[in-house]
Design an enzyme around this catalytic site. Structure first.
Site, PDB file in Angstrom:
ATOM      1  N   LYS A   1      51.867  33.743  78.723  1.00  0.00           N
ATOM      2  CA  LYS A   1      51.036  34.696  77.985  1.00  0.00           C
ATOM      3  C   LYS A   1      49.946  33.956  77.217  1.00  0.00           C
ATOM      4  O   LYS A   1      48.797  34.358  77.204  1.00  0.00           O
ATOM      5  CB  LYS A   1      51.888  35.506  77.001  1.00  0.00           C
ATOM      6  CG  LYS A   1      51.137  36.706  76.420  1.00  0.00           C
ATOM      7  CD  LYS A   1      51.754  37.200  75.145  1.00  0.00           C
ATOM      8  CE  LYS A   1      50.817  36.931  74.000  1.00  0.00           C
ATOM      9  NZ  LYS A   1      51.423  37.040  72.694  1.00  0.00           N
TER      10      LYS A   1
ATOM     11  N   LEU B   1      61.730  36.320  67.183  1.00  0.00           N
ATOM     12  CA  LEU B   1      62.059  36.221  68.607  1.00  0.00           C
ATOM     13  C   LEU B   1      62.168  37.597  69.263  1.00  0.00           C
ATOM     14  O   LEU B   1      62.741  38.522  68.695  1.00  0.00           O
ATOM     15  CB  LEU B   1      63.375  35.462  68.774  1.00  0.00           C
ATOM     16  CG  LEU B   1      63.392  34.048  68.174  1.00  0.00           C
ATOM     17  CD1 LEU B   1      64.761  33.408  68.390  1.00  0.00           C
ATOM     18  CD2 LEU B   1      62.280  33.180  68.736  1.00  0.00           C
TER      19      LEU B   1
ATOM     20  N   GLN C   1      47.825  25.931  62.398  1.00  0.00           N
ATOM     21  CA  GLN C   1      47.222  26.582  63.555  1.00  0.00           C
ATOM     22  C   GLN C   1      46.730  27.985  63.242  1.00  0.00           C
ATOM     23  O   GLN C   1      46.250  28.675  64.131  1.00  0.00           O
ATOM     24  CB  GLN C   1      48.190  26.592  64.742  1.00  0.00           C
ATOM     25  CG  GLN C   1      49.316  27.612  64.660  1.00  0.00           C
ATOM     26  CD  GLN C   1      50.275  27.492  65.836  1.00  0.00           C
ATOM     27  OE1 GLN C   1      50.964  26.490  66.005  1.00  0.00           O
ATOM     28  NE2 GLN C   1      50.299  28.504  66.689  1.00  0.00           N
TER      29      GLN C   1
ATOM     30  N   VAL D   1      56.393  38.198  79.707  1.00  0.00           N
ATOM     31  CA  VAL D   1      57.374  39.294  79.717  1.00  0.00           C
ATOM     32  C   VAL D   1      56.727  40.496  79.035  1.00  0.00           C
ATOM     33  O   VAL D   1      56.030  40.342  78.024  1.00  0.00           O
ATOM     34  CB  VAL D   1      58.665  38.863  78.985  1.00  0.00           C
ATOM     35  CG1 VAL D   1      59.670  40.011  78.956  1.00  0.00           C
ATOM     36  CG2 VAL D   1      59.266  37.641  79.661  1.00  0.00           C
TER      37      VAL D   1
ATOM     38  N   HIS E   1      60.790  35.389  74.335  1.00  0.00           N
ATOM     39  CA  HIS E   1      61.374  34.105  73.931  1.00  0.00           C
ATOM     40  C   HIS E   1      62.719  33.877  74.612  1.00  0.00           C
ATOM     41  O   HIS E   1      63.038  32.767  75.035  1.00  0.00           O
ATOM     42  CB  HIS E   1      61.579  34.066  72.409  1.00  0.00           C
ATOM     43  CG  HIS E   1      60.314  34.114  71.616  1.00  0.00           C
ATOM     44  ND1 HIS E   1      59.926  35.243  70.919  1.00  0.00           N
ATOM     45  CD2 HIS E   1      59.350  33.193  71.390  1.00  0.00           C
ATOM     46  CE1 HIS E   1      58.776  35.006  70.299  1.00  0.00           C
ATOM     47  NE2 HIS E   1      58.398  33.769  70.570  1.00  0.00           N
TER      48      HIS E   1
ATOM     49  N   SER F   1      55.226  38.650  69.046  1.00  0.00           N
ATOM     50  CA  SER F   1      55.831  38.830  67.723  1.00  0.00           C
ATOM     51  C   SER F   1      54.956  39.696  66.838  1.00  0.00           C
ATOM     52  O   SER F   1      55.423  40.243  65.838  1.00  0.00           O
ATOM     53  CB  SER F   1      56.046  37.462  67.062  1.00  0.00           C
ATOM     54  OG  SER F   1      56.882  36.667  67.874  1.00  0.00           O
ATOM     55  N   ARG F   2      53.680  39.816  67.190  1.00  0.00           N
ATOM     56  CA  ARG F   2      52.773  40.625  66.367  1.00  0.00           C
ATOM     57  C   ARG F   2      52.869  42.122  66.689  1.00  0.00           C
ATOM     58  O   ARG F   2      52.334  42.942  65.950  1.00  0.00           O
ATOM     59  CB  ARG F   2      51.330  40.138  66.540  1.00  0.00           C
ATOM     60  CG  ARG F   2      51.081  38.738  65.954  1.00  0.00           C
ATOM     61  CD  ARG F   2      49.627  38.328  66.104  1.00  0.00           C
ATOM     62  NE  ARG F   2      49.323  37.064  65.436  1.00  0.00           N
ATOM     63  CZ  ARG F   2      49.447  35.865  65.995  1.00  0.00           C
ATOM     64  NH1 ARG F   2      49.883  35.767  67.224  1.00  0.00           N
ATOM     65  NH2 ARG F   2      49.149  34.767  65.306  1.00  0.00           N
TER      66      ARG F   2
END
EC number: 6.3.2.1
Lengths: 281, 281
Positions: free
Chosen positions: A149, A30, A61, A176, A34, A186-187
């Protein structure tokens, strides 16, 4: 804050929590993006309602096994952030409690997933649709919040809700960004320092192209050329795709006559980042 | 009895009707088999609950356009039967109120639909899964009743509920038959008189094969040979398929070691009929 680690535990918790219930589906790791979704969920649920989050790195996925293996999973930190953010219920299932080994049902999308990430990540959006529909059936939320996003994901999930009559309101929330303009992801933590320093170029390339609108430009080619030039000036990144598509159908357009989306995915090493801008004629 | 012809009307009705709500999804052309499902639904709903029926000839589950065009649609008679049968709510949408012209989401099944009807009717079960999930999302029923005659459909819908965590109980109900043994079907009225007279042979062929169990037979081949012989003795019918499959996975088996299903589909002219028997080792 309540916790559920299995679908059985989740069903028990859901039965006792006050409505409305607003869900924020995530894959964890997070960040501020998030937490902005959580605040938006609280706004929709009200002080008396329930804000729920799912943290599940959904294996079906991921099209690249390495991407799945490398996906950050800092669960303890995530739970602290949920607690501090006022989340009422967190669902953290293992893959074994979400999928049977002989699972054979998939929710598929055949139109909006043809381009952008759908073209370069085969099966990705079918995996997203399938897991989100499962989460909707498990939580039976009144609404769910997703980041804009992931523009293609959001469009496809709205389509799923429409086409399958899913009784859940989909709420989109603006991207954001870091102070330097990089879209939060997160990457991002996996970027090498020199790549992280270069990455704000993605936003600049898209924003720069968008400025052509001010000169009356409506043909797609100059927008694509301007963005591509700025991206290719990087010594590090590799373009996965750069496309200009209709904002609703996500099909490529030659002229901007209706709202459109200029979207890109790039690789820095094996880290893949996406971003987009909306172009209004 | 309440009526709804659009999804908007349906949602309004559903909000005011007492729970539990038990749904009987049909394509209309109601016969005694459907009315038995209604009675089973009433048993599940109780006197105070709601029994709902949908009547919708779902275009996306028809693989042959002629079959769709010829499907009987005696709506006025159907509504009389519903009223007499104690149905509380009937949903009769037009195709236009169920599917957008640009619909792009489909629920697909990849394992249980490989054989039997799934092999000879491409796309059929994806159409069934998609419409049933839509109906479940619209009605949000506590339970739904389906005939065991459509054995593959029932197995696939149970799989869909399992794999997508759909919060609906699936209730199967045994095949209802004419006095001469022919399984009731809305398509029976389309049989030519000589075909109708010959059609009880389908049940006899399957029942006759099943009797081999009494002699200790467990290999699939003799069951298939016995049923095929009796079917092929007909001067009228053409076999679409005749298969012996595992009752749970619906994959062909060479030996009967677990519950199995001997199933057939035959054509009389352009009318296609199905039937099956269960074989317990």
């Amino acid at each position: 804050m309540r916790l559920a680690a299995t679908t059985e535990e989740l069903r028990r918790e859901i039965a006792s929590l006050p409505r409305p219930l607003v869900l924020v589906p995530t894959m964890g790791a997070l960040h501020e993006g998030h937490l902005a979704l959580v605040r938006r969920a609280r706004e929709a649920a009200g002080a008396e309602g329930t804000v729920a989050m799912s943290i599940f790195v959904n294996p079906i996925q991921f099209d690249r096994p390495g991407d799945l293996a490398a996906y950050p999973q800092p669960l303890a930190e995530d739970l602290e952030k949920c607690e501090a953010g006022g989340v009422d219920l967190v669902f953290t299932p293992g893959a074994g409690s979400m999928y049977f080994p002989d699972r054979s049902i998939t929710v598929t999308e055949s139109l909006l997933s043809q381009h952008l990430c759908g073209a370069t990540r085969p099966g990705h959006f079918d995996g997203v649709c399938t897991v989100v529909l499962k989460l909707f059936n498990l939580f039976q939320p009144d609404a769910a919040v997703f980041g804009e996003k992931d523009v293609q994901q959001l469009a496809i999930l709205r389509r799923m809700v429409r086409d399958l009559d899913v009784p859940v309101e989909i709420i989109g929330y603006p991207t954001v960004r870091e102070p330097d303009g990089l879209a939060m992801s997160s990457r991002n933590v996996r970027l090498a320092p020199e790549h992280r320093a270069d990455a704000p170029r993605i936003r600049r390339a898209l924003d720069g192209a968008r400025s052509l609108l001010q000169f009356g430009e409506r043909a797609a080619a100059p927008f694509l050329a301007a963005a591509r030039k700025h991206l290719e000036d990087s010594p590090f990144l590799r373009i996965d795709y750069l496309e200009l598509v209709d904002a609703e159908t996500l099909q490529p357009v030659g002229q901007i006559k209706r709202p459109a989306v200029l979207a890109t995915a790039v690789f820095y090493g094996d880290v893949r980042l996406i971003d987009h801008v909306t172009l209004l004629p």
